[in-house]
Design a protein around this motif. Structure first.
Motif, mmCIF file in Angstrom:
data_model
loop_
_atom_site.group_PDB
_atom_site.id
_atom_site.type_symbol
_atom_site.label_atom_id
_atom_site.label_comp_id
_atom_site.label_asym_id
_atom_site.label_seq_id
_atom_site.Cartn_x
_atom_site.Cartn_y
_atom_site.Cartn_z
ATOM 1 N N LYS A 26 19.746 2.589 65.793
ATOM 2 C CA LYS A 26 18.719 4.081 65.963
ATOM 3 C C LYS A 26 17.483 4.174 66.122
ATOM 4 C CE LYS A 26 17.729 8.640 63.961
ATOM 5 N NZ LYS A 26 19.064 9.770 63.220
ATOM 6 N N TRP A 27 17.139 3.134 64.871
ATOM 7 C CA TRP A 27 15.029 3.429 63.952
ATOM 8 C C TRP A 27 14.798 1.924 65.431
ATOM 9 C CZ3 TRP A 27 14.782 7.772 62.963
ATOM 10 C CH2 TRP A 27 15.368 7.706 61.949
ATOM 11 N N ASP A 28 15.721 1.167 66.353
ATOM 12 C CA ASP A 28 15.222 0.294 66.667
ATOM 13 C C ASP A 28 14.673 0.812 68.373
ATOM 14 O OD1 ASP A 28 14.370 -1.393 68.185
ATOM 15 O OD2 ASP A 28 16.214 -2.959 68.083
ATOM 16 N N VAL A 29 13.921 1.757 68.707
ATOM 17 C CA VAL A 29 14.104 2.699 69.749
ATOM 18 C C VAL A 29 13.848 1.720 70.909
ATOM 19 C CG1 VAL A 29 13.168 4.816 70.961
ATOM 20 C CG2 VAL A 29 13.146 4.751 68.512
ATOM 21 N N VAL A 30 14.596 1.826 71.533
ATOM 22 C CA VAL A 30 13.562 0.431 73.173
ATOM 23 C C VAL A 30 13.743 1.695 74.362
ATOM 24 C CG1 VAL A 30 14.671 -1.203 72.407
ATOM 25 C CG2 VAL A 30 16.474 0.582 73.754
ATOM 26 N N PRO A 31 12.581 1.603 76.052
ATOM 27 C CA PRO A 31 12.960 2.648 76.958
ATOM 28 C C PRO A 31 14.755 2.311 77.267
ATOM 29 C CG PRO A 31 11.452 0.617 76.957
ATOM 30 C CD PRO A 31 12.121 0.445 75.494
ATOM 31 N N TRP A 32 14.974 3.779 78.511
ATOM 32 C CA TRP A 32 15.572 4.277 78.714
ATOM 33 C C TRP A 32 15.943 3.866 80.713
ATOM 34 C CZ3 TRP A 32 16.954 9.045 81.434
ATOM 35 C CH2 TRP A 32 15.418 9.442 81.340
ATOM 36 N N LYS A 33 16.795 3.816 81.021
ATOM 37 C CA LYS A 33 16.850 3.860 82.206
ATOM 38 C C LYS A 33 18.066 4.640 83.037
ATOM 39 C CE LYS A 33 17.301 -0.151 84.188
ATOM 40 N NZ LYS A 33 18.107 -1.343 84.093
ATOM 41 N N LEU A 34 17.536 5.654 84.264
ATOM 42 C CA LEU A 34 17.931 6.182 84.520
ATOM 43 C C LEU A 34 19.348 6.405 85.227
ATOM 44 C CD1 LEU A 34 17.933 10.180 85.285
ATOM 45 C CD2 LEU A 34 16.538 8.849 87.546
ATOM 46 N N THR A 35 19.640 4.938 85.417
ATOM 47 C CA THR A 35 20.759 3.837 86.367
ATOM 48 C C THR A 35 21.714 4.185 84.971
ATOM 49 O OG1 THR A 35 19.802 1.885 86.032
ATOM 50 C CG2 THR A 35 19.673 2.674 88.395
ATOM 51 N N ASP A 36 21.060 3.921 83.473
ATOM 52 C CA ASP A 36 21.993 3.484 83.132
ATOM 53 C C ASP A 36 22.738 4.949 82.151
ATOM 54 O OD1 ASP A 36 22.192 1.395 82.975
ATOM 55 O OD2 ASP A 36 20.732 0.983 81.233
ATOM 56 N N PHE A 37 21.328 6.450 82.796
ATOM 57 C CA PHE A 37 21.740 7.628 82.251
ATOM 58 C C PHE A 37 23.054 8.006 82.924
ATOM 59 C CE2 PHE A 37 21.086 11.908 82.208
ATOM 60 C CZ PHE A 37 20.421 12.064 81.320
ATOM 61 N N LYS A 38 23.025 7.439 84.271
ATOM 62 C CA LYS A 38 23.938 8.306 85.362
ATOM 63 C C LYS A 38 24.759 7.168 84.783
ATOM 64 C CE LYS A 38 21.184 7.450 89.029
ATOM 65 N NZ LYS A 38 20.317 7.509 90.287
ATOM 66 N N ARG A 39 25.364 6.082 84.775
ATOM 67 C CA ARG A 39 26.871 5.641 84.938
ATOM 68 C C ARG A 39 26.905 6.180 83.506
ATOM 69 N NH1 ARG A 39 27.280 1.743 81.639
ATOM 70 N NH2 ARG A 39 25.255 1.699 80.661
#
Length: 553
Positions: free
Chosen positions: A290-303
């Motif tokens: 949880k505390w290891d914050v990384v950028p997220w991608k919209l393609t992952d969000f959609k998937r």
């Protein structure tokens, strides 16, 4: 039994931070009653109340010492009954939090259980002998450290997956299960409309409680998440209690896949109506958790979202949410809470209310409340945050380094008081608030939102109205467009001759969208958008930063 829980919109109230009616700095039940007309104006159908039971508050009410009584700070049982009556008068249903994976160590069952090994309540909890000087196994708690606590009185350890003051209940014990079902019936007979079930997929632990050899992430997780008897217990609960009432049930189920999730919600299996999945909530967590914050991608969000839609469709039902009392504010996490706060808050609302599943609004989301960044750990109240902060200090990190991820992911982001107006303490209390108010309350508050016809609030209100008007928004099949696009999220929904097209630009850039020819040839009517739209839909359209539109065709 009706499908009202599919068609309704849920508003989550965190009572401690909602509205304080008596000036002690803590939100209460009378405070919620005073704000019911506000919720009626928004248009929600169901309130989910975070725990209001008697509790010493080691984990903000998730440590219950009496399931049949109300927390002193929140008021009395009479206040609760008034709240239920007043909500029902306005056509609003109320669902309660059900916390039965663990109780408080101040619950009478545990007080008895720890007295002796032959106490009739001993087996209501999970006790084990230690291994020499060590705990019975290597499992770790969600709130840092071992999941076991030594009790000198009987020279044994008890299991607590959460705080030391939250001993896990032993669901293997039939008498315990009967007590839980009796308590659930008591509340349902009072007239509540269902339950949100806290970590309900943890109630069955693997026999023998083995060491977790993998040792990755949360140690022991695989031995209690979706354990061997969990479905047997939920089917029993359904038989004994749930099936006898027209209610809504939603299970909080960390660590489920769509395949596992379907077992909980499949209509033919008689367990729960829907679950909360956390795959989307882990989208910005790195290898360190949880505390290891990384950028997220919209393609992952959609998937992720489409996978869950596909996984449960026709068999069960999804819940759609982007924040809650345990998660950061959606506009700070998935939107842009600086230059495009209003636009991106509306964009995210568009997604939540046009995807298939029951939408959940977390208090303050409907006015675009944001994360908070307190200067000092002293201003934080959450046990998970504070424990982790102290653990990292011991490892040699600086306060500044530790606070950065807390600003992004800490649970107190969601728990700062509801921002009602621009008076002191955001109009939440006349006293000293239990946790500080977000300093941006002069800009972001309900009073301002209600005075501005283009506010986030009225956009939510319109989305809720559209959902009630068009069954396609509730029941329509989803067909994704532009699946590989990292900026555009778009889909169509179809149901019994009704069709909608949802177009969203999840970026701060202007983006050109090429609309599929067959859609252009349909007669398009715009239902809602977060910018002024003058023209009808062309084959190429420029979308502004965080622009969202919904068309009917």
């Amino acid at each position: 039994m009706g499908n009202w829980w599919k068609e309704g919109v849920v508003y989550q109230v965190y009572p401690r931070s909602f509205y304080d009616s008596n000036g002690d700095g803590i939100g209460d039940l009378k405070g919620i009653i005073q704000k019911l007309d506000y919720l009626k104006e928004l248009g929600v159908d169901i309130i989910w109340l975070n725990p209001i039971y008697k509790s010493p508050n080691a984990d903000n009410g998730y440590d219950i010492s009496d399931y049949y009584d109300i927390m002193d700070e929140f008021g009395t049982m009479e206040d609760f009954e008034n709240l239920l009556d007043e909500a029902h008068k306005r056509g609003i249903k109320i669902i309660m939090d059900l916390v039965v994976n663990h109780s408080s160590d101040e619950h009478i069952w545990f007080i008895e259980s720890r007295k002796s090994k032959d106490n009739p309540y001993r087996d209501y909890y999970i006790w084990r002998k230690g291994r020499g000087e060590n705990a019975p196994n290597n499992w770790t708690s969600f709130f840092s450290g071992s999941a076991w606590e030594y009790d000198e009185n009987t020279d044994e350890y008890y299991l607590h997956l959460f705080a030391v003051k939250q001993p896990d209940l032993n669901w293997e014990n039939e008498n315990l299960r009967k007590e839980v079902y009796k308590m659930m019936k008591w509340w349902l007979d009072k007239g509540i409309d269902g339950f949100r079930m806290d970590v309900i997929n943890f109630i069955s632990k693997v026999d023998g409680l083995p060491d977790d050899e993998d040792n990755k992430g949360l140690v022991g997780f695989k031995y209690y998440a979706n354990g061997p008897r969990v479905h047997e217990y939920l089917q029993e609960m359904n038989r004994e209690v749930l099936s006898k009432y027209d209610i809504m049930t939603v299970g909080e189920t960390p660590g489920v896949t769509p395949e596992i999730g379907r077992l909980y919600v499949d209509n033919d299996r008689n367990e729960l109506n829907m679950i909360f999945q956390f795959e989307l909530m882990d989208i910005d967590s790195g290898k360190g958790g949880k505390w290891d914050v990384v950028p997220w991608k919209l393609t992952d969000f959609k998937r992720i979202m489409y996978k869950w839609y596909e996984g449960l469709k026709e068999k069960g039902w999804n819940s759609v949410y982007l924040n809650n009392h345990d998660q950061p504010r959606l506009v700070s996490r998935f939107g842009n809470d600086k230059e495009y706060r209003v636009e991106s808050a509306k964009l995210l609302a568009t997604f939540i209310h046009t995807w298939q599943g029951t939408p959940y609004i977390y208090q303050g989301e409907e006015i675009g409340m944001t994360n908070v960044a307190f200067d000092s750990i002293d201003d934080y109240r959450d046990i998970e945050t504070i424990n982790w902060y102290n653990e990292m200090l011991e490892k040699g990190l600086t306060p500044k380094e530790i606070l950065e991820p807390i600003y992004k992911k800490g649970r107190d982001n969601a728990r700062t008081p509801m921002q009602w107006d621009d008076t002191e303490n955001a109009g939440f209390t006349k006293g000293i608030p239990w946790i500080k108010v977000n300093p941006n309350y002069k800009e972001i508050n309900v009073k301002k939102a209600l005075e501005d016809k283009n506010s986030v609030f009225y956009y939510y209100k319109k989305l809720i109205e559209l959902r009630k008007k068009y069954p396609v928004i509730v029941y329509g099949d989803i067909n994704l467009l532009f699946e590989d696009d990292e900026k555009i999220f778009a889909y169509t929904r179809s149901f019994e001759g009704q069709n909608i097209l949802v177009l969203m630009n999840f970026s701060k850039d202007e983006v050109e969208i090429e609309i599929p020819k067959k859609l252009i040839e349909s007669k398009m009517e715009i239902l809602i958008g977060n910018y002024e739209v003058k023209d009808c839909l062309q084959d190429k359209v420029i979308f502004k930063p965080y622009e969202a539109r919904v068309y009917k065709y």
